[in-house]
Enzyme design. Structure first.
Site, PDB file in Angstrom:
ATOM      1  N   GLY A   1      17.909  48.692  41.782  1.00  0.00           N
ATOM      2  CA  GLY A   1      17.610  49.960  42.443  1.00  0.00           C
ATOM      3  C   GLY A   1      18.855  50.777  42.682  1.00  0.00           C
ATOM      4  O   GLY A   1      18.852  51.998  42.504  1.00  0.00           O
TER       5      GLY A   1
ATOM      6  N   ASP B   1      45.597  41.283  45.857  1.00  0.00           N
ATOM      7  CA  ASP B   1      45.646  42.726  45.607  1.00  0.00           C
ATOM      8  C   ASP B   1      45.362  42.955  44.126  1.00  0.00           C
ATOM      9  O   ASP B   1      46.055  42.395  43.267  1.00  0.00           O
ATOM     10  CB  ASP B   1      47.029  43.260  45.990  1.00  0.00           C
TER      11      ASP B   1
ATOM     12  N   ASP C   1      48.758  44.363  42.194  1.00  0.00           N
ATOM     13  CA  ASP C   1      50.130  43.952  42.519  1.00  0.00           C
ATOM     14  C   ASP C   1      50.829  43.206  41.396  1.00  0.00           C
ATOM     15  O   ASP C   1      51.976  42.764  41.548  1.00  0.00           O
ATOM     16  CB  ASP C   1      50.159  43.112  43.795  1.00  0.00           C
TER      17      ASP C   1
ATOM     18  N   LEU D   1      50.169  40.256  40.250  1.00  0.00           N
ATOM     19  CA  LEU D   1      50.205  38.816  40.486  1.00  0.00           C
ATOM     20  C   LEU D   1      48.802  38.293  40.761  1.00  0.00           C
ATOM     21  O   LEU D   1      47.884  39.060  41.042  1.00  0.00           O
ATOM     22  CB  LEU D   1      51.100  38.491  41.689  1.00  0.00           C
TER      23      LEU D   1
ATOM     24  N   ASP E   1      30.473  33.923  36.528  1.00  0.00           N
ATOM     25  CA  ASP E   1      29.930  33.477  35.249  1.00  0.00           C
ATOM     26  C   ASP E   1      30.604  32.181  34.797  1.00  0.00           C
ATOM     27  O   ASP E   1      31.817  32.015  34.965  1.00  0.00           O
ATOM     28  CB  ASP E   1      30.159  34.539  34.167  1.00  0.00           C
TER      29      ASP E   1
END
Length: 246
Positions: free
Chosen positions: A18, A166, A169, A171, A225
């Site tokens: 939806g 992050d 970043d 990393l 997954d």
């Protein structure tokens, strides 16, 4: 403008449908040509969960950001990319169970699967070879409950397993959990949901450029997954993707 709207058919047992249609309608109202296609995973990109209007508004405004991705290399040399979190060990077993469940939907389903898997919780032999942020290499050998590699912060419907990760970043955040008594780990579960588990003695967080994970009989999941059995190598791909988002 032509826009392709990518949806995740596995997310929250189809609860995305939806929201995707509402987002497509909003974009078409703005004069865009929209194609809705089904994908295998989705990332958290600064938009509120199922906020169809907010997602469409970001596209209409042209608001974009550049994010990193993570590249997985399997033992046979095949590769795939993911955006948020790779899970291996206890959390991948929770994914196995949650994916077999048809009820309930969303985060509660993952929570129930997690609690059921606790009944057989045990450490698993892992070998972790990492390249740290400064380029130094290290091997960690021993039993772990799980090893999680985060480009983003959350998985399992919003659990902040890598709370300081992050997307931009350059990393990855490696979260390692060492064995402890079931009762102690069960008591610490609320801290995982709050993202305050990083201060627990059994939890270690490392900032890495790349990591190789090996453990017999363990399957990894990325963005929810199934990816394949360990061993796997994961490395950051900095500034790999420009996306619409806040």
């Amino acid at each position: 403008m032509d826009v392709v709207l990518l949806t995740n058919p596995a997310a929250r047992s189809g609860a995305h449908t939806g929201a995707a249609m509402r987002a497509a309608a909003r974009l078409r109202e703005a004069g865009m040509r929209v194609a809705v296609i089904s994908g295998g995973s989705a990332a958290s990109l600064g938009l509120r969960d199922l906020d169809a209007h907010g997602a469409a508004a970001a596209i209409v405004r042209g608001a974009t950001r550049v994010i990193d991705l993570a590249r997985i290399t399997r033992a046979d040399g095949t590769t795939t990319l993911y955006g948020t979190v790779l899970a291996s060990g206890f959390d991948s077993r929770v994914n196995d169970r949650a994916n077999r469940m048809r009820w309930p939907r969303g985060r509660l389903r993952y929570t129930i699967a997690l609690l059921v898997e606790f009944l057989t919780l045990r450490g698993m032999p892992f070998q972790v070879d990492l390249v740290s942020a400064d380029g130094t290499t290290e091997r960690i050998d021993g039993d772990l409950v799980m090893a999680t590699v985060g480009n983003g912060r959350t998985y399992g419907g919003g659990i902040p397993i890598c709370p300081d990760a992050d997307l931009a970043d350059g990393l990855l955040d490696l979260t390692l959990v060492r064995p402890a008594g079931r009762l102690r780990l069960l008591r610490l579960l609320p801290r995982v949901y709050r993202g305050t588990h990083t201060a627990i003695a059994e939890v270690e967080i490392r900032r890495v450029r790349a990591v190789e994970l090996s453990s017999p009989g363990v399957t990894a999941y990325a963005d929810g997954d199934p990816i394949g059995a360990l061993p796997l190598r994961v490395e950051v791909v900095p500034a790999a993707l420009r996306v619409f988002g806040a």
